[in-house]
Design an enzyme around this catalytic site. Structure first.
Site, PDB file in Angstrom:
ATOM      1  CE  LYS A 608      -3.599  -0.541  -0.374  1.00 61.20           C
ATOM      2  NZ  LYS A 608      -4.101  -0.914  -1.717  1.00 61.20           N
ATOM      3  CE  LYS A 819      -2.183  -3.331  -7.075  1.00 64.74           C
ATOM      4  NZ  LYS A 819      -1.593  -3.814  -5.827  1.00 64.74           N
ATOM      5  N   GLY A 820      -4.956   2.368  -6.330  1.00 60.08           N
ATOM      6  CA  GLY A 820      -5.228   3.794  -6.355  1.00 60.08           C
ATOM      7  C   GLY A 820      -6.696   4.150  -6.156  1.00 60.08           C
ATOM      8  NE  ARG A 821     -10.659  -0.772  -4.293  1.00 60.79           N
ATOM      9  CZ  ARG A 821      -9.801  -1.691  -3.931  1.00 60.79           C
ATOM     10  NH1 ARG A 821      -8.840  -1.410  -3.092  1.00 60.79           N
ATOM     11  NH2 ARG A 821      -9.902  -2.901  -4.407  1.00 60.79           N
TER      12      ARG A 821
END
Ligand SMILES: *[C@@H]1O[C@H](CO)[C@@H](O)[C@H](O)[C@H]1NC(C)=O
Ligand SMILES: *[C@@H]1O[C@H](CO)[C@@H](O)[C@H](O)[C@H]1NC(C)=O
Ligand SMILES: *[C@@H]1O[C@H](CO)[C@@H](O)[C@H](O)[C@H]1NC(C)=O
Ligand SMILES: *[C@@H]1O[C@H](CO)[C@@H](O)[C@H](O)[C@H]1NC(C)=O
Ligand SMILES: *[C@@H]1O[C@H](CO)[C@@H](O)[C@H](O)[C@H]1NC(C)=O
Ligand SMILES: *[C@@H]1O[C@H](CO)[C@@H](O)[C@H](O)[C@H]1NC(C)=O
Ligand SMILES: *[C@@H]1O[C@H](CO)[C@@H](O)[C@H](O)[C@H]1NC(C)=O
Ligand SMILES: *[C@@H]1O[C@H](CO)[C@@H](O)[C@H](O)[C@H]1NC(C)=O
Ligand SMILES: *[C@@H]1O[C@H](CO)[C@@H](O)[C@H](O)[C@H]1NC(C)=O
Ligand SMILES: *[C@@H]1O[C@H](CO)[C@@H](O)[C@H](O)[C@H]1NC(C)=O
Length: 867
Positions: A608, A819-821
């Site tokens: 993360k 990814k990259g929420r």
């Protein structure tokens, strides 16, 4: 130390042709006569090879005699230690050397290696190494090579060291070498202690009233100057100190050669040695001192010493070197003698049936005799034709093993244990799976042993491991090989052999290892019978000077005992066989070292923090490649941190064998907080570069939480982040540990730095990566010495996604949905809560980064003054 070459030359020795100058031949024209002469000689020598090589009678060398046969009453002064006493510090030892190349330092580390004691080496530089963590001391004992250095420490460092020793009850173990041209007595600075430099020590013995001797047997007297010119520092034998080793000086006055300062004056306990470790008696004191000073966390075994002696190569061996029937009788007698001294002792004999009756007449008689007397021994299978397993496939190995098995059954060789040995260690390590499979199938093998794991040298570092259900034990060196057969030809002479026995490497091997498995060869029991002499004498020496109980146990029980004593060795640690010359010579042909590709870049995490983005950006560069993606695996290989590690070296290296680029990368973010990851990675790819992304741990924790929520994992259902931080439920605790523990950066970075040197690290500021990825990647590529590359035009902000994506064939290509929420920003309350959780660790991180000249991320500088 000699190299063990167990693959003897099977071909019979042909007699040498006498050399006659050709000028003579021409003159005499006697070629036909010479040919006849040659034939006669040849016939004589091959028919009666005893003419070629004389048989040597058993040597009558004086056996070791203990200078004191009266062992007095049992000594029981040593301390026992309870678990909680050691809780103040880690078990590691700090070794402060004069310099890293010091000869005496090598002796110290050799002893620590062989005792399997973890340690860290440092030298006296301006600053002492970090001694404490926020919760406990880092070192259980401090060894200082030269006590004078301690006495002359700058005041500030001396106070720091003394305070650490007092607070954490950590003793100092040190050496005070004699100073040349300095004979008169003097006082040790700051201590009420008189010393004499450069003395000869007489009548040396361990004091029965000291609490230090444990393996050492007190009161056995070594009468004379231990060896000429070996000068000692002698200490006053006063009531203020405890004499550990007492001696007489040249005038017959009682002095001490090793003392313990109980710290009554300054609260710092010390053990000081008046000589270096070149004397074995000092070595024994050193081992006992470590047992005491580490509170039984180093070298703390019972007094039981298990000794197994394998005799390999029965029936194998060149004509003229093998056992005769007399030698077989002597072997039985030697076994009986050892049985009186090692309880339940038995030699274990390994046979290769194909070479039965391949000696001269006397030796063939010996072969028949050993079969006749086979019931006196316990047997194990070698390989039918002494074959090297790594060169063969499983079906071949199986059939050759079956032949050997049938030979054994026909001749009533008793094979009572599921134990076998491979010729020349082949196939055991580096692992050749076919051998493991065939062994299990034909013999049900459960235990074997090798000298090669992890490496042949240094011998003190050999270990065991378990693979495919077979327990592999470390085998020790005893100086007896196929080529060391005769006393007068022993490399270095008989003096060398005696020195191995009397306080040398053979003595130490048994003293430092609760379990010793020795490999000897048939030839060592033939001719003048080197092996029985060696073992009988080392046992006399051990009985004299130590309190050990010598025992034998079958290999299966010994293996269980071994892995019970050393549970951390169960899992193998894979090294690169191409980096060890001996390993390279026993590799299966499927492994080609000249085209081996392993990663030279690890992106280790943490999770993360943007590791996937970073690695996908870096791969835009044409000189960067990564592993093949296997079906049914994670996106990451997670080799060093998880179950895939069991699949072994071969599995891992095959993931990278698709052509090589300058940079070969393994990105697995689980490596970061894996306890074993750094050690395993270093063992396989010690020169790899390590990339770490340090993102604000507060944001990282919050992102973890939201990741679980977005994945709708049942474990977070109905829990707010606050619930997670406050909750007592197992679920809350589990999530908490996942969100928080990886963010304790100082803790994890410290572990990586225990293995890899700082120069191999590249630390990336996580917030910079997020805001300006192309610059971060450009910097990384420059650090990796990649050719200039225009990352900027291929990494573009994607307004729809809200983060940067790479451009592939003119189109934006973003990472997957996971990814990259985006999620709601963190609340100030939660943020300050997390801030205090990470506060101490962040302070430690800041210190650590400055210490190693690493860049400090901007979020870290600003967070230090918050919360
Ligand atoms: C260790 O534990 C024992 C009993 O459990 C206790 O009596 C002793 O004081 C403890 N020692 C230390 C150093 O905490
Ligand atoms: C140990 O001390 C002796 C006598 O002072 C010296 O000859 C020898 O070189 C020393 N050995 C090491 C390894 O320092
Ligand atoms: C001790 O072990 C370390 C690590 O394996 C090795 O580098 C070193 O050479 C060993 N030292 C000696 C003297 O055996
Ligand atoms: C120093 O040691 C001697 C004995 O060696 C003792 O008599 C004396 O009292 C000691 N002095 C101090 C200051 O402890
Ligand atoms: C020797 O072996 C016997 C039988 O296996 C066993 O009962 C005994 O305990 C062993 N003795 C020692 C000292 O190991
Ligand atoms: C195994 O090796 C033998 C000879 O070395 C060969 O004849 C046989 O075909 C091989 N078997 C397999 C399955 O490769
Ligand atoms: C190993 O690979 C090199 C080049 O890739 C090749 O030249 C060599 O023959 C190979 N060796 C073996 C034993 O396959
Ligand atoms: C490397 O060598 C092995 C064994 O010779 C061979 O099987 C493999 O194809 C080679 N790989 C490359 C990339 O050359
Ligand atoms: C190497 O692996 C990558 C990624 O799996 C793949 O795209 C590429 O085609 C492979 N190259 C070769 C020569 O096999
Ligand atoms: C989450 O999982 C639960 C139970 O499986 C389900 O009832 C719920 O609809 C899921 N929520 C979302 C947003 O997918």
């Amino acid at each position: 130390m000699q190299i063990c070459r167990c693959d003897v030359n099977i071909v019979h020795h042909l007699p040498m042709v006498p050399y006659i100058p050709t000028r003579l031949l021409k003159g005499l024209k006697v070629i036909p006569v010479l040919i006849l002469l040659y034939l006669i000689l040849y016939y004589l020598l091959v028919r009666f090879p005893d003419l070629e090589r004389p048989r040597y009678r058993p040597q009558r060398i004086v056996n070791y005699v203990c200078p004191s046969s009266d062992h007095g009453q049992e000594y029981e002064h040593y301390e026992t230690f309870s678990q909680n006493e050691s809780a103040l510090t880690e078990s590691r030892i700090l070794v402060l050397l004069e310099n890293v190349l010091s000869r005496h330092g090598r002796l110290i580390t050799h002893m620590l290696n062989a005792s399997k004691c973890p340690y860290k080496i440092d030298t006296f530089s301006k600053n002492l190494p970090l001694l404490t963590t926020s919760t406990h001391g880092r070192y259980s004992t401090i060894i200082i090579e030269n006590f004078n250095r301690y006495l002359n420490l700058p005041k500030w460092n001396r106070q720091l060291l003394d305070k650490y020793s007092q607070d954490y009850k950590v003793p100092i173990v040190s050496f005070l070498p004699g100073r040349a041209q300095f004979f008169s007595n003097s006082k040790v600075r700051g201590m009420n202690l008189t010393i004499w430099h450069n003395q000869k020590a007489l009548n040396i013995r361990f004091s029965p009233s000291s609490i230090i001797p444990y393996i050492a047997r007190p009161n056995v007297i070594l009468p004379f100057p231990v060896s000429d010119g070996r000068e000692w520092t002698l200490f006053e034998d006063s009531i203020n100190f405890e004499s550990v080793v007492v001696v007489e000086d040249i005038e017959g006055k009682r002095r001490a050669a090793v003392i313990r300062d109980k710290g009554s004056v300054d609260g710092v306990e010390k053990i000081i040695f008046g000589h270096n470790l070149t004397e074995w008696i000092i070595g024994m004191g050193f081992i006992d001192a470590l047992r005491w000073s580490t509170k039984c966390r180093c070298g703390c075994h019972s007094l039981d010493r298990f000794i197994q002696i394998d005799i390999d190569d029965i029936f194998v061996g060149a004509r003229g070197t093998r056992m005769t029937s007399d030698d077989v009788e002597a072997l039985i007698q030697s076994q009986d003698k050892l049985r009186n001294r090692i309880s339940n002792f038995s030699y274990l004999l390994g046979y290769s049936g194909a070479f039965f009756l391949h000696g001269d007449d006397l030796e063939d008689e010996g072969d028949r005799m050993i079969i006749e007397k086979a019931a006196n021994f316990m047997w194990f299978p070698h390989m039918w034709k002494h074959n090297h397993p790594q060169d063969h496939n499983e079906s071949f190995l199986e059939s050759t093993m079956i032949m050997n098995k049938q030979f054994g059954e026909m001749n009533n060789l008793r094979v009572p244990f599921e134990y076998a040995i491979s010729p020349q260690h082949g196939g055991v390590y580096p692992v050749h799976t076919a051998l493991f499979n065939a062994w299990k199938k034909v013999w049900g093998v459960k235990v074997t042993s090798t000298e090669e794991y992890p490496h042949f040298r240094p011998w003190g570092k050999r270990k065991g491991f378990i693979h495919r259900g077979i327990e592999v034990l470390p085998r020790q060196t005893c100086g007896l090989y196929t080529h060391t057969q005769l006393f007068h030809l022993y490399p270095g002479g008989i003096k060398k052999l005696t020195s191995l026995i009397e306080g040398g490497d053979l003595f130490w091997t048994i003293a430092l290892n609760p379990i010793s498995i020795f490999m000897t060869h048939q030839q060592n029991y033939a001719h003048d019978r080197l092996a029985p002499y060696t073992f009988e004498n080392v046992i006399s020496f051990l009985e004299c000077w130590t309190r050990f109980r010598l025992r034998w146990e079958d290999p299966i029980s010994v293996a269980d005992r071994y892995f019970h004593l050393f549970p951390t060795e169960k899992n193998p640690i894979w090294g690169n066989p191409c980096m060890d010359e001996r390993h390279r010579s026993i590799l299966p042909p499927t492994l080609n070292c000249s085209n081996l590709t392993l990663p030279n870049l690890l992106v280790v995490g943490p999770q993360k923090t943007g590791t996937t983005a970073l690695s996908s950006f870096l791969q835009l560069h044409p000189d960067v490649s990564t592993n093949r993606i296997l079906e049914n695996t994670f996106e990451e290989i997670q080799f060093f941190s998880g179950e895939n590690y069991e699949k072994g070296f071969d599995w891992y290296r095959q993931l990278f064998n698709n052509g090589s680029s300058k940079i070969v990368m393994d990105k697995s973010a689980t490596y970061w907080d894996s306890t074993e990851g750094p050690m395993r990675a270093f063992a396989l790819i010690p020169f790899a570069k390590i990339v770490v992304i340090l993102h604000d741990p507060i944001l990282r924790a919050y992102s973890w939480y939201n990741h679980l929520v977005a994945r709708n994992e049942s474990i977070v259902r109905g829990l707010s982040m606050e619930d997670v931080l406050n909750g007592d439920t197992p679920a809350a605790k589990k999530i908490r540990s996942r969100c928080i523990s990886g963010g304790r950066y100082a803790h994890h970075l410290d572990r990586w730095l225990q293995w890899f040197p700082p120069s191999q690290f590249h630390l990336i500021d996580g917030s910079e990566l997020k805001e300006n990825p192309s610059e971060v990647v450009t910097n990384l590529a420059r650090w990796l010495q990649l050719s200039p590359f225009d990352f900027q035009s291929l990494i573009k902000f994607n307004p729809k996604k809200g983060f940067y994506c790479k451009i592939v064939s003119g189109h934006s290509s973003c990472l997957g949905a996971s990814k990259g929420r985006s999620y709601p920003p963190i609340s100030p309350i939660l943020s300050s809560r997390l801030c205090s959780i990470f506060h101490n660790d962040n302070i430690a991180l800041h210190k650590m980064l400055l210490n190693h000249n690493f860049p400090v991320p901007t979020w870290l500088s600003s967070s230090l003054n918050q919360c």
